[in-house]
Design an enzyme around this catalytic site. Structure first.
Site, PDB file in Angstrom:
ATOM      1  CD  GLU A  33      -2.524   1.669   0.201  1.00  0.00           C
ATOM      2  OE1 GLU A  33      -2.333   2.812  -0.284  1.00  0.00           O
ATOM      3  OE2 GLU A  33      -3.322   0.844  -0.282  1.00  0.00           O
ATOM      4  CB  SER A  35      -0.695   6.469   1.399  1.00  0.00           C
ATOM      5  OG  SER A  35      -1.019   7.346   2.461  1.00  0.00           O
ATOM      6  CG  HIS A 444     -48.815  -0.710   9.241  1.00  0.00           C
ATOM      7  ND1 HIS A 444     -48.846   0.101   8.126  1.00  0.00           N
ATOM      8  CD2 HIS A 444     -49.543  -0.079  10.200  1.00  0.00           C
ATOM      9  CE1 HIS A 444     -49.593   1.162   8.391  1.00  0.00           C
ATOM     10  NE2 HIS A 444     -50.030   1.081   9.637  1.00  0.00           N
TER      11      HIS A 444
END
Length: 456
Positions: A33, A35, A444
């Site tokens: 990676e 950063s 509901h």
């Protein structure tokens, strides 16, 4: 040169998921990676998580009693601080999850190919040479910077990444680009209290959506104070003593004009991030947009090298990257039956207020393909649950094949749509008919109970 069973470039969703799964099978894994601030990938650091956190905080601000702009400034500053703390904690969790695994080595630096299975990792102080029996690319995407005069010289122009580091709420925000990212940020900053103007080069907003949906979205956002100027071409940007000036070129005989703002958000799209990979050294082909070419198993033109996530040029969603990891895992250890061709309908959501969600074909796409469809629409103002949430604006729309009674597309522009759309996608994936959906029993009051009418 250190050799690994798998070498993964990019700490995105697919990369970090595969790293853990491969290590669990006893593979030695290197994850590269570039950063430290991107450990965990785009979603955690600069994408889904921080933006949706701020969108939530903005919705709370909009729901509060009227406040002065100074009070909104303080609230915004605190929200940015909380976002930073959240991101840092998630980044550390993701780092530890892999760094603590003895079979996984994390390398911080920019990886670039020197041969089909060898990579040079340029760190802060040295260059390391690594080799992988299998290589997986998950480097994501980056913001497209259009050739607008003065854009790169301005101190008041931000991308979707850098604006989330801005600690001062802009009183006036101009958004260049009226796509999904632009609308999310426009909606969010309007909720925080900014006066927002969206500049869109196309003649219509949301060209990929059906016109009735796009018009409903524009109408709701305009009621919230967001100004839209479509068919505009931004010619130049220049910082001033008070803020920033945006020069808009006139079309045909129309005169140009200038717009004043405190900040400019650049939301003109994203492209695959492949610039520093030196793909030619590995014999990896890209398409005309710079996306890495892959087959249905996500293998590149270099045998044993795979690509996943945004870098392939497909839908730019974290959940697509996750599914890509499943496809690669099946290619490595399974029967290779899982592919990009059979993952089924993929839903998406735009986190404006209320959110816009969609899955499958739009009405125009369905009719364009020659399907005989019926289209059901429901105005959100008629839904009891929407009224109990004081969010009674929007439109629900279902596109149903008359011959099979199968749902071929659905658009939900209303509250809770980001959750409800997943139920529709699941039904479509498993061939549940519109009649079955309409005759279901739902709680509901809920937004899901609208299925009784939406699919009738």
């Amino acid at each position: 040169m250190k050799e690994y069973d798998a070498l993964i470039i990019g700490f995105g969703k697919a990369g970090k998921t595969l790293a853990g799964q491969l290590a669990a099978r006893g593979w030695s894994v290197a994850l590269v990676e570039r950063s430290q601030r991107m450990y965990g990938g785009t979603c955690i650091n600069i994408g889904c998580i921080p933006t949706k956190f701020l969108i939530h905080k903005a919705s709370l601000a909009a729901a509060s009693r009227p406040q002065s702009f100074g009070q909104r400034q303080d609230y915004y500053r605190q929200s940015i601080a909380e976002k930073k703390a959240l991101v840092e904690s998630l980044r550390e969790l993701n780092y530890r999850k892999l760094a603590d695994n003895p079979l996984i080595d994390l390398w911080t630096g920019e990886g670039s190919f020197i041969s089909p299975h060898e990579v040079a990792v340029k760190g802060a102080r040295s260059v390391e040479l690594l080799a992988g029996r299998r290589i997986i690319l998950d480097t994501g995407s980056e913001t497209v910077i259009p050739p607008i005069r003065g854009l790169t010289e301005s101190n008041r122009v931000y991308t979707s990444t850098t604006i989330m580091e801005l600690e001062r709420l802009p009183h006036r925000l101009a958004v260049i680009g009226g796509g999904y990212i632009g609308l999310e940020f426009a909606s969010m900053y309007a909720s925080f209290g900014s006066a927002v103007t969206v500049l869109e080069s196309a003649s219509e907003l949301l060209p990929h959506e059906d016109r009735d949906v796009a018009e409903a979205v524009r109408g709701v956002l305009e009621k919230r104070g967001i100004a839209f100027r479509t068919g505009t071409r931004v010619a130049a940007v220049q910082d001033t003593v008070q803020g920033v000036r945006i020069d808009v070129a006139g079309e045909a005989e129309a005169a140009g004009y200038a717009l004043e703002a405190d900040a400019v958000l650049l939301a003109t799209g994203r492209r695959p991030a492949t610039g520093g990979l030196n793909l030619k050294a590995a014999g990896i082909q890209t398409d005309e947009r710079g996306a890495i070419r892959v087959d249905e198993h996500l293998e590149t033109s270099a045998p044993g090298v795979y690509a996943a996530g945004d870098v392939t040029g497909g839908p730019q969603f974290t959940y697509i990257s996750l599914d890509d990891s499943r496809i690669i895992r099946d290619a490595l250890f399974g029967e290779g039956v899982r592919t990009t061709l059979n993952r089924g309908p993929v839903p998406y959501s735009v986190y404006i207020e209320p959110p816009l969600s969609h899955v499958g074909l739009h009405e125009a796409e369905a009719t364009g393909q020659g399907l005989d469809v019926r289209v059901n629409r429901i105005d959100v103002s008629t839904i009891p649950r929407a009224r109990t949430m004081s969010s009674a604006e929007g439109l629900l729309k279902a596109v149903i094949d008359r011959s099979t009674d199968l749902v071929v597309g659905c658009t939900l522009f209303g509250p809770s749509s980001v959750e409800v759309i997943d139920a529709v996608a699941l039904a479509m994936r498993h061939g549940i008919t519109a009649r079955e959906l309409s005759e279901g029993i739902y709680t509901h009051p809920s937004m899901t109970e609208t299925f009784n009418d939406l699919f009738a």
